[in-house]
Every structure is written in C-alpha cells, then in structure tokens.
Design an enzyme around this catalytic site. Structure first.
Site, PDB file in Angstrom:
ATOM      1  N   LYS A  10      25.478  82.457  36.761  1.00 45.13           N
ATOM      2  CA  LYS A  10      24.381  81.500  36.977  1.00 45.13           C
ATOM      3  C   LYS A  10      24.930  80.132  37.388  1.00 45.13           C
ATOM      4  CE  LYS A  10      22.830  82.962  33.020  1.00 45.13           C
ATOM      5  NZ  LYS A  10      22.172  83.221  31.744  1.00 45.13           N
ATOM      6  N   HIS A  21      27.553  73.641  30.193  1.00 44.31           N
ATOM      7  CA  HIS A  21      26.794  74.740  29.583  1.00 44.31           C
ATOM      8  C   HIS A  21      27.225  74.884  28.134  1.00 44.31           C
ATOM      9  CE1 HIS A  21      24.681  78.573  29.284  1.00 44.31           C
ATOM     10  NE2 HIS A  21      25.688  78.925  28.499  1.00 44.31           N
ATOM     11  N   SER A  80      27.560  86.690  32.570  1.00 45.14           N
ATOM     12  CA  SER A  80      26.171  86.231  32.563  1.00 45.14           C
ATOM     13  C   SER A  80      26.122  84.717  32.739  1.00 45.14           C
ATOM     14  CB  SER A  80      25.530  86.652  31.227  1.00 45.14           C
ATOM     15  OG  SER A  80      24.335  85.969  30.997  1.00 45.14           O
ATOM     16  N   ASP A 127      20.981  89.066  36.272  1.00 44.78           N
ATOM     17  CA  ASP A 127      21.169  88.646  34.882  1.00 44.78           C
ATOM     18  C   ASP A 127      19.879  88.800  34.088  1.00 44.78           C
ATOM     19  OD1 ASP A 127      22.867  87.486  32.787  1.00 44.78           O
ATOM     20  OD2 ASP A 127      21.368  85.900  32.827  1.00 44.78           O
ATOM     21  N   ARG A 172      20.429  94.141  27.519  1.00 45.00           N
ATOM     22  CA  ARG A 172      21.448  93.909  26.476  1.00 45.00           C
ATOM     23  C   ARG A 172      20.792  93.531  25.159  1.00 45.00           C
ATOM     24  NH1 ARG A 172      24.670  89.287  28.874  1.00 45.00           N
ATOM     25  NH2 ARG A 172      25.727  89.316  26.872  1.00 45.00           N
TER      26      ARG A 172
HETATM   27  N1  URA Z   1      23.910  82.959  27.376  1.00 47.18           N
HETATM   28  C1  URA Z   1      23.789  83.587  28.560  1.00 47.18           C
HETATM   29  O1  URA Z   1      23.324  83.012  29.542  1.00 47.18           O
HETATM   30  N2  URA Z   1      24.201  84.861  28.633  1.00 47.18           N
HETATM   31  C2  URA Z   1      24.723  85.528  27.600  1.00 47.18           C
HETATM   32  O2  URA Z   1      25.088  86.666  27.749  1.00 47.18           O
HETATM   33  C3  URA Z   1      24.835  84.861  26.374  1.00 47.18           C
HETATM   34  C4  URA Z   1      24.414  83.569  26.280  1.00 47.18           C
END
Ligand code: URA
Length: 441
Positions: free
Chosen positions: A206, A101, A202, A180, A187
C-alpha cells in the site's frame, strides 16, 4: 524430492497466458517448495479476478503462515499486490514526499500530530490510512469525530491538498492494492493475520502504491501490540525496510513500546483532543517523545534540515493541522462529541502504578464503542477511556485512575470486566524506560 512440474497449459480457447493448477501451488508451498515469480503473480491476479476460490487461497495462506516466504517470493508477492491496482504519481510535487505507518497501538494518535508537523518542516506527507479493527483504533475513525471531516477523497483532490497544505490523511481509494482488501479479509477469518511476510507485504504494497519517496515505520512492541516479542518486531521491521529499499522507497523503522497506552486518551474524539493539545505545545511526554523521534527520522529521509521540536512549539504545526482539517471539510473549531455517561475506576491501594495494561484499556474502549468488531460496524466518536494516571505515577487508594466514557450505560459492566487485571500497584515504581526502543534501517 525434486520440484514437481506445476504448470498446466491454458485450456484451448482461453486467454493465451500461463495458468496454473492452484492445488499444485498449494501443495508446493505446503511442502516447502519455493514458488516462482510467475506463479505468484498468476496466483494473486487470479485470486483478485475470482479464478482462484477463497478456500484455495485460504489453504495457501495457511501454508505461507507455516512455511513463510523467502526473499524472492516475498518480493514477487509484494509487487504482484502493488500491480493488482493503480499507483499514485506524486512526482509533480515540489516538496520531497515522506510518509509514516504504524503497526497500531492503544492511544496511538501520532499521525494526527506528525503529518502536519513534518509538513510544517517542509515535506509533503501523503497519509493513506485505515480504520481500526479490534483493540487498536484507526486514524480515520479518530478524524471522523470532527464534524464535517471527509476521509474519502478522489485522487485529484488528495493531490491538490497535498500540494496546497503539505499534508493529507485520507482513505486509500478502491484502486489502491485491491488484492490487499481481498487477502486481508480472508486472513482475518482464517487465522493467518499474524504472519510476518503477509503483514510486511500488506503494509508495504500500500505504501509503494501510494507513491511516497520515503517512509518511516513505527513498529509497536509489547502486550498492547500486534508484535509482543521484540525479536518478531525487529524481524518485521527489517523485512519491511528491505522491501522498501528494493522498490526505491527510502525506508527506516523505529521499534516503540506498546505495553501501556500512548498518552492519556484512548478513543476517537478524546484522541483528537489530545492531539490538538500536543500541537498547541502541551501533550504527555511519552507521546511527544514518539512524535519527535518519528519526525526526525522522516525529515532525515526527506533530506530536510529542520528541528521539529521548535516547529511543534512555535504553533506552525497546529496551523498546518487546522488547514488540513478544513481542506477536508472539517471544522477545526467545532466542539467534539462528548459521551453522556462516565464511570471511574479507582486505585485499589496506595503505591506506584506499576502496570497500566494497554491491551486491557484498548479492549475496554472498544467495548464502550470506540472500536468495531467487524469492519462494517460503526464506531462511537465519543466513547473511550481517559487515563487519569500514567504507569509509574504515585497514586493514593481510591484515587480515580481511569475515566470511562460511553453513549450506552449498558456497556460499562463489560468494559470494566476487560479492565479486571489491567492495573498493578506496588511499593516500588517501575524502572523508567524510553518509549522509543531502537532504530532499524
Ligand atoms: N496492517 C496492515 O495493513 N496489514 C496487515 O497485515 C497488518 C496490519
């Protein structure tokens, strides 16, 4: 001050489970009082089900922004997010699973190269990716520049591609961490995105729900990144690595520089083209450096002894990429969209290109249509910016440095405005720096 009593009994006739007065939880967090695991689990569940209103969650998020979450709270918060939806089961695959990621950068097309490369080395790479918002692009937007390519795959199809091809890059389905989606949207409009525990939970929720066995994080640092300060980036990396370990996902992170665009191409089809040329053995050195460093980390976590540089050079990663694109409905041989209009930005002087600012180039590409301002907006596949020179190059006055591409001529002025302070030319070159800064894990 002692911790206030915060539990309110479920009202007669309502479901027999704990309920809390949300305002008490907001006050507690505001005043620096630790929330319990039960309170956090209730809060996330109740927010997703609509029992907790947006204005209350907004206040709580702002309290988290200022007060943070301690280790126990963060664990509870993250696992409550995971439990808000389904978890994929990748246990039936023969190959070890490993994902990557990135926290997002300008010209960051690494996933397009890395997923097939690591698959060609023997791992299974399940990449649930996102779309871009703001000055950094999203992997799905890039791949959607390929005619026919589909980001939305039902879980059974995703698993079949992962088994048959070894890698898949697709959108997370609506069942993966629905909390999320709600929280991120809130947010985004309440100034609470830039909070390390909220970002960490967050991202990691995932990845944990995706079911990968191992994960490498590419945490970008610098003016073009979310995290401009290396200390913040390090803390974010450490926080995510610890969360992964607690959930049984072997996790490590690399901090990589994001002061200047990665590679030369910024924009969806332009980045696909550069990814393919890197898979074919070309590719700018900074991009290849990051790809190989991440590939080595992923293979180490997956327990695979292979040399990704050899696999990149021998064409097998490119073959894997083509198979992945075709399996998702794309035609790897189809011509990519080309923008009808171009403008160039020339060097104002002769000297070394001391600075080519990533955020400014990202904003220019975004203004040309390569990115979106709101998540429901479409993106242009063809728009973007090509860096004809890279930071550190010697350039002559009037030499073209950037080529801007767009579908709409009226956007060029504002894109050029974004580039107003993007370029600095000086008599001495910048010190050569590696793009990979440090490892956390
Ligand atoms: N990427 C995400 O998936 N969540 C965040 O809060 C920031 C970047």
């Amino acid at each position: 001050m002692g911790e206030p009593a915060r539990t309110t009994p479920a009202a007669p006739g309502t479901a027999a489970r704990a309920a809390y007065a949300t305002v008490d939880l907001i006050r507690a967090k505001r005043d620096g009082v630790e929330l319990t695991g039960d309170e956090i689990r209730w809060l996330i569940g109740a927010y997703v089900s609509g029992e907790v209103a947006d204005e209350q969650m907004s206040a709580l998020l702002m309290a988290v922004y200022f007060r943070g979450l301690d280790d126990g709270e963060l664990r509870s918060w993250t696992s409550a997010m995971v439990d808000s939806g389904e978890r994929l089961d990748l246990g039936g695959l023969a190959a070890p699973t490993v994902d990557k990621h990135s926290t997002g950068g300008v010209g960051d097309k690494v996933s397009l190269i890395l997923a097939p490369l690591v698959a060609a080395c023997g791992a299974a790479v399940p990449q649930l990716s996102g779309r871009g918002l703001g000055h950094t692009g999203g992997t799905l937007d890039k791949l959607e520049a390929i005619p026919g390519w589909r980001a939305a795959l039902p879980p059974a199809e995703m698993l079949a591609i992962l088994r048959d091809v070894g890698c898949v890059i697709c959108a997370a389905g609506p069942g993966i961490v629905p909390a999320d989606r709600h929280l991120y949207a809130l947010r985004d409009v309440t100034g609470t995105v830039e909070s390390i525990p909220l970002i960490a939970s967050s991202i990691m929720s995932k990845k944990i729900a995706e079911g990968t066995g191992a994960l490498v994080l590419d945490v970008k640092v610098g003016d073009g990144a979310f995290m401009r300060d290396p200390a913040d980036a390090r803390l974010l990396a450490q926080t995510m690595v610890a969360l992964g370990a607690e959930e049984g996902v072997r996790t490590s992170a690399l901090l990589t520089r994001m002061d200047t665009p990665l590679g030369r191409a910024v924009g969806n089809a332009l980045e696909v083209e550069e990814a393919v040329s890197t898979l074919a053995g070309g590719g700018p050195p900074d991009l290849v450096e990051v790809v190989l460093a991440l590939a080595r980390e992923m293979l180490a976590l997956a327990g695979i002894d292979a040399d990704p540089a050899t696999v990149l050079a021998d064409g097998s990663a490119l073959a894997r990429y083509r198979a992945m694109i075709a399996a998702q409905g794309g035609d790897p041989d189809a011509p990519l969209p080309v923008a009808p209009y171009t403008r160039t930005l020339a060097a104002p002087a002769t000297g070394f290109l001391v600075r080519l600012d990533a955020r400014a180039v990202g904003n220019a590409a975004w203004r040309l249509g390569a990115g979106r301002a709101r998540k429901e907006h479409p993106v242009s596949p063809a728009a973007g910016v090509l860096c004809l020179a890279k930071q550190g190059d010697w350039v002559e006055e009037e030499q073209p440095l950037l080529e801007l591409r767009g579908d709409d001529e009226s956007r060029f002025d504002t894109a050029l405005e974004a580039l107003g302070n993007a370029i600095e030319i000086g008599p001495e070159g910048p010190d050569p720096v590696a793009t990979v800064i440090e490892r956390v894990g």
